[in-house]
Design a protein around this motif. Structure first.
Motif, PDB file in Angstrom:
ATOM      1  N   ALA A 169     -16.387  45.990   7.426  1.00  0.00           N
ATOM      2  CA  ALA A 169     -16.220  44.289   6.684  1.00  0.00           C
ATOM      3  C   ALA A 169     -16.897  43.620   7.556  1.00  0.00           C
ATOM      4  O   ALA A 169     -17.934  42.932   7.494  1.00  0.00           O
ATOM      5  CB  ALA A 169     -14.770  44.147   7.010  1.00  0.00           C
ATOM      6  N   PRO A 170     -17.702  44.021   9.576  1.00  0.00           N
ATOM      7  CA  PRO A 170     -18.413  43.733   9.912  1.00  0.00           C
ATOM      8  C   PRO A 170     -19.429  44.029   9.450  1.00  0.00           C
ATOM      9  O   PRO A 170     -20.338  44.198   9.729  1.00  0.00           O
ATOM     10  CB  PRO A 170     -17.382  43.886  11.387  1.00  0.00           C
ATOM     11  N   ALA A 171     -19.525  45.559   9.067  1.00  0.00           N
ATOM     12  CA  ALA A 171     -20.634  46.392   8.990  1.00  0.00           C
ATOM     13  C   ALA A 171     -21.638  45.777   8.518  1.00  0.00           C
ATOM     14  O   ALA A 171     -23.316  46.046   7.769  1.00  0.00           O
ATOM     15  CB  ALA A 171     -20.610  48.087   8.465  1.00  0.00           C
ATOM     16  N   VAL A 172     -20.926  45.216   6.640  1.00  0.00           N
ATOM     17  CA  VAL A 172     -21.599  44.831   6.109  1.00  0.00           C
ATOM     18  C   VAL A 172     -21.902  43.521   5.979  1.00  0.00           C
ATOM     19  O   VAL A 172     -22.732  42.630   5.756  1.00  0.00           O
ATOM     20  CB  VAL A 172     -20.772  44.738   5.070  1.00  0.00           C
ATOM     21  N   ALA A 173     -21.139  42.372   6.940  1.00  0.00           N
ATOM     22  CA  ALA A 173     -21.130  41.289   7.222  1.00  0.00           C
ATOM     23  C   ALA A 173     -23.298  41.374   8.088  1.00  0.00           C
ATOM     24  O   ALA A 173     -23.216  40.753   8.274  1.00  0.00           O
ATOM     25  CB  ALA A 173     -20.184  40.654   8.586  1.00  0.00           C
ATOM     26  N   ALA A 174     -22.511  42.252   9.149  1.00  0.00           N
ATOM     27  CA  ALA A 174     -24.115  42.966  10.012  1.00  0.00           C
ATOM     28  C   ALA A 174     -25.088  42.679   9.138  1.00  0.00           C
ATOM     29  O   ALA A 174     -26.201  41.936   9.064  1.00  0.00           O
ATOM     30  CB  ALA A 174     -23.948  43.538  11.209  1.00  0.00           C
ATOM     31  N   MET A 175     -25.423  43.407   7.778  1.00  0.00           N
ATOM     32  CA  MET A 175     -25.870  43.830   7.512  1.00  0.00           C
ATOM     33  C   MET A 175     -26.305  42.369   6.537  1.00  0.00           C
ATOM     34  O   MET A 175     -28.086  42.134   6.466  1.00  0.00           O
ATOM     35  CB  MET A 175     -25.719  44.549   5.908  1.00  0.00           C
ATOM     36  N   ILE A 176     -26.132  41.956   5.400  1.00  0.00           N
ATOM     37  CA  ILE A 176     -25.466  40.547   5.397  1.00  0.00           C
ATOM     38  C   ILE A 176     -26.733  40.182   6.215  1.00  0.00           C
ATOM     39  O   ILE A 176     -28.077  39.130   6.133  1.00  0.00           O
ATOM     40  CB  ILE A 176     -25.093  39.293   4.571  1.00  0.00           C
ATOM     41  N   ALA A 177     -26.356  39.660   7.177  1.00  0.00           N
ATOM     42  CA  ALA A 177     -27.148  39.103   8.107  1.00  0.00           C
ATOM     43  C   ALA A 177     -28.083  39.197   8.275  1.00  0.00           C
ATOM     44  O   ALA A 177     -29.487  38.251   8.467  1.00  0.00           O
ATOM     45  CB  ALA A 177     -26.279  38.797   9.341  1.00  0.00           C
ATOM     46  N   ALA A 178     -28.448  40.607   8.344  1.00  0.00           N
ATOM     47  CA  ALA A 178     -29.670  41.230   9.087  1.00  0.00           C
ATOM     48  C   ALA A 178     -30.808  41.068   8.117  1.00  0.00           C
ATOM     49  O   ALA A 178     -32.411  40.593   7.879  1.00  0.00           O
ATOM     50  CB  ALA A 178     -29.699  42.328   9.394  1.00  0.00           C
ATOM     51  N   VAL A 179     -29.972  40.935   6.768  1.00  0.00           N
ATOM     52  CA  VAL A 179     -30.627  40.788   5.568  1.00  0.00           C
ATOM     53  C   VAL A 179     -31.260  39.330   5.357  1.00  0.00           C
ATOM     54  O   VAL A 179     -32.713  39.075   4.904  1.00  0.00           O
ATOM     55  CB  VAL A 179     -30.230  41.670   3.937  1.00  0.00           C
ATOM     56  N   ASP A 180     -30.086  38.301   5.220  1.00  0.00           N
ATOM     57  CA  ASP A 180     -31.020  36.707   5.259  1.00  0.00           C
ATOM     58  C   ASP A 180     -31.973  36.851   6.081  1.00  0.00           C
ATOM     59  O   ASP A 180     -32.459  35.962   6.144  1.00  0.00           O
ATOM     60  CB  ASP A 180     -29.210  36.000   5.908  1.00  0.00           C
ATOM     61  N   GLY A 181     -32.013  37.320   7.572  1.00  0.00           N
ATOM     62  CA  GLY A 181     -32.789  36.921   8.624  1.00  0.00           C
ATOM     63  C   GLY A 181     -34.439  37.681   7.806  1.00  0.00           C
ATOM     64  O   GLY A 181     -35.147  37.100   8.542  1.00  0.00           O
ATOM     65  N   TYR A 182     -34.001  38.838   7.553  1.00  0.00           N
ATOM     66  CA  TYR A 182     -35.546  39.011   7.354  1.00  0.00           C
ATOM     67  C   TYR A 182     -36.637  38.530   5.779  1.00  0.00           C
ATOM     68  O   TYR A 182     -37.381  38.496   6.016  1.00  0.00           O
ATOM     69  CB  TYR A 182     -34.797  40.812   6.614  1.00  0.00           C
ATOM     70  N   PHE A 183     -35.662  38.091   5.231  1.00  0.00           N
ATOM     71  CA  PHE A 183     -36.411  37.906   4.322  1.00  0.00           C
ATOM     72  C   PHE A 183     -36.690  35.961   4.330  1.00  0.00           C
ATOM     73  O   PHE A 183     -36.128  35.232   2.852  1.00  0.00           O
ATOM     74  CB  PHE A 183     -35.696  37.970   2.799  1.00  0.00           C
ATOM     75  N   ARG A 184     -35.371  35.874   4.684  1.00  0.00           N
ATOM     76  CA  ARG A 184     -36.213  34.510   5.563  1.00  0.00           C
ATOM     77  C   ARG A 184     -35.383  33.425   5.553  1.00  0.00           C
ATOM     78  O   ARG A 184     -35.608  32.445   4.626  1.00  0.00           O
ATOM     79  CB  ARG A 184     -37.610  33.525   5.525  1.00  0.00           C
ATOM     80  N   SER A 185     -34.054  33.221   4.959  1.00  0.00           N
ATOM     81  CA  SER A 185     -33.257  33.320   3.992  1.00  0.00           C
ATOM     82  C   SER A 185     -34.245  32.628   2.737  1.00  0.00           C
ATOM     83  O   SER A 185     -33.668  31.572   1.358  1.00  0.00           O
ATOM     84  CB  SER A 185     -32.538  31.380   4.481  1.00  0.00           C
ATOM     85  N   GLY A 186     -34.453  33.950   1.937  1.00  0.00           N
ATOM     86  CA  GLY A 186     -35.115  33.466   0.532  1.00  0.00           C
ATOM     87  C   GLY A 186     -36.121  33.533   0.499  1.00  0.00           C
ATOM     88  O   GLY A 186     -36.575  33.000  -0.238  1.00  0.00           O
ATOM     89  N   HIS A 187     -37.100  32.875   1.701  1.00  0.00           N
ATOM     90  CA  HIS A 187     -38.281  32.089   1.629  1.00  0.00           C
ATOM     91  C   HIS A 187     -39.198  33.245   1.733  1.00  0.00           C
ATOM     92  O   HIS A 187     -40.547  33.008   0.842  1.00  0.00           O
ATOM     93  CB  HIS A 187     -39.110  31.419   2.538  1.00  0.00           C
ATOM     94  N   ARG A 188     -39.289  34.209   2.000  1.00  0.00           N
ATOM     95  CA  ARG A 188     -40.077  35.514   1.784  1.00  0.00           C
ATOM     96  C   ARG A 188     -39.311  36.468   0.688  1.00  0.00           C
ATOM     97  O   ARG A 188     -38.362  36.366   0.518  1.00  0.00           O
ATOM     98  CB  ARG A 188     -39.705  36.187   3.548  1.00  0.00           C
ATOM     99  N   VAL A 189     -40.317  37.582   0.340  1.00  0.00           N
ATOM    100  CA  VAL A 189     -40.719  38.242  -0.550  1.00  0.00           C
ATOM    101  C   VAL A 189     -40.224  39.966  -0.245  1.00  0.00           C
ATOM    102  O   VAL A 189     -41.040  39.945   0.516  1.00  0.00           O
ATOM    103  CB  VAL A 189     -41.534  38.271  -1.865  1.00  0.00           C
ATOM    104  N   CYS A 190     -39.822  40.428  -1.340  1.00  0.00           N
ATOM    105  CA  CYS A 190     -39.883  42.279  -0.309  1.00  0.00           C
ATOM    106  C   CYS A 190     -41.258  42.992  -1.010  1.00  0.00           C
ATOM    107  O   CYS A 190     -40.983  42.845  -2.262  1.00  0.00           O
ATOM    108  CB  CYS A 190     -37.961  42.211  -0.819  1.00  0.00           C
ATOM    109  N   LEU A 191     -41.857  43.336   0.191  1.00  0.00           N
ATOM    110  CA  LEU A 191     -42.484  43.960  -0.671  1.00  0.00           C
ATOM    111  C   LEU A 191     -42.634  45.510  -1.352  1.00  0.00           C
ATOM    112  O   LEU A 191     -43.214  45.514  -1.912  1.00  0.00           O
ATOM    113  CB  LEU A 191     -43.167  44.107   0.444  1.00  0.00           C
TER     114      LEU A 191
END
Lengths: 188, 188
Positions: free
Chosen positions: B81-103
DNA sequence: GACAGTCTGTACCGATCGGTACAATCTCCG
DNA sequence: CGGAGATTGTACCGATCGGTACAGACTGTC
């Protein structure tokens, strides 16, 4: 006369495959000429607007195919289970079970997005509208219907990306199989 | 000496944005020069292998970021549970909440896929392994774990495609929010 | 202050890009 | 057969592509 129409309808699928395989900027006129067996003279005779017109007409034909084979059936159905099943079957067929890529998605991710923003937006918007309204008609509330519809569209796109990235079309097949229960679930 | 390293680490993120925005073939040397403020002389001094080396090093740095911030935490956790939550948070941060695209996704869909097939495959494979093993460790059977993991990865990619196509980053945010319950559900 | 190595700007390379011009050919119809 | 229109191949255009060569300008060390 009659032949011009025939030629064009035979031409567009060939063009589509070139754009799919190389993207808009990567689809050079020499690649297009090679794929179609046509020289620049013929190409610019059929498409005076050049590459941009070719891509626009290809997108138009794709849009038309989805309109007829996917959007319209969704709109005219009141029974979501078979309608969703038919949509999944049509999508699986169109994308060759994950061996083919979505040109609209390719363009959406690429630099040519701005040039075709209207077509790209319209394609997904009309799909989303048709699907979410079908779900809403079957009883789920509008918000849930919209959310589930977006889930389906994005699952299809993501499955195509992942299948191609991992070179494993089975990913696409499994993702599609997973979709109907998610779209038709009772709980909101 | 120390400066060379510093320059390169400042350079790679700028290069990454150019590749993200224009794709591999669309990222011309003049665009790269413009984005970095460097002329060809400097560019080829730092990257004697040219564009291909630039893209390879950019992919390498992306891979490294995900390894450290996402894959490793998934591997070292036993509480999903916390691991998935952390992953989601990190992904959201990396992709700037959908403003960035995955190279990596952009390259996977483009013509340059073959050139970087190994990196592209490795990126998704290691993510998939780390996530599915975490889920398996928490009790779900291996097949379900693999299916859910693929679902998460493809949802992220598809949400980025759809968000960009419809110019609506909220799609990405909602798709991410939907993911934890699907990954952590009791029923298999 | 001279030297060595790092860094940079510029000129240049052949290839290819998308696109144009146009004469030659083909096709159909009367 | 002859003419009109559709179709095609080829030569050509300026621009730009990725990449190379290299002389000069920095930078730090003795």
């Amino acid at each position: 006369m009659a032949r011009e129409v025939a030629d064009r309808t035979e031409l567009l699928p060939l063009l589509a495959e070139v754009f799919r395989a190389h993207g808009y900027e990567g689809a050079t006129l020499s690649l297009i000429g090679e794929a179609t067996g046509l020289g620049k003279g013929s190409l610019y005779h059929f498409f005076p607007g050049g590459k941009q017109q070719m891509a626009a007409e290809v997108l138009g034909e794709i849009d038309n195919w989805f309109e007829v084979n996917i959007f319209a059936p969704l709109r005219s159905s009141d029974d979501p289970a078979p309608a969703v099943a038919a949509m999944i079957a049509a999508v699986d067929g169109y994308f060759r079970s994950g061996h083919r890529v979505c040109l609209v998605g390719v363009i959406a991710l690429g630099a040519s997005r701005d040039m075709f923003a209207v077509q790209v937006h319209g394609y997904f918007k009309r799909w989303d509208d048709a699907l979410s309204r079908l779900l809403a008609r079957s009883g789920v509330n509008a918000r849930t219907a919209r959310q589930r519809s977006a889930d389906a569209l994005l699952t299809i796109q993501g499955a195509l990306v992942l299948a191609r990235a991992l070179d494993d079309p089975a990913i696409f097949r499994r993702a599609l199989a997973d979709l109907p229960p998610r779209l038709l679930a009772k709980a909101g």
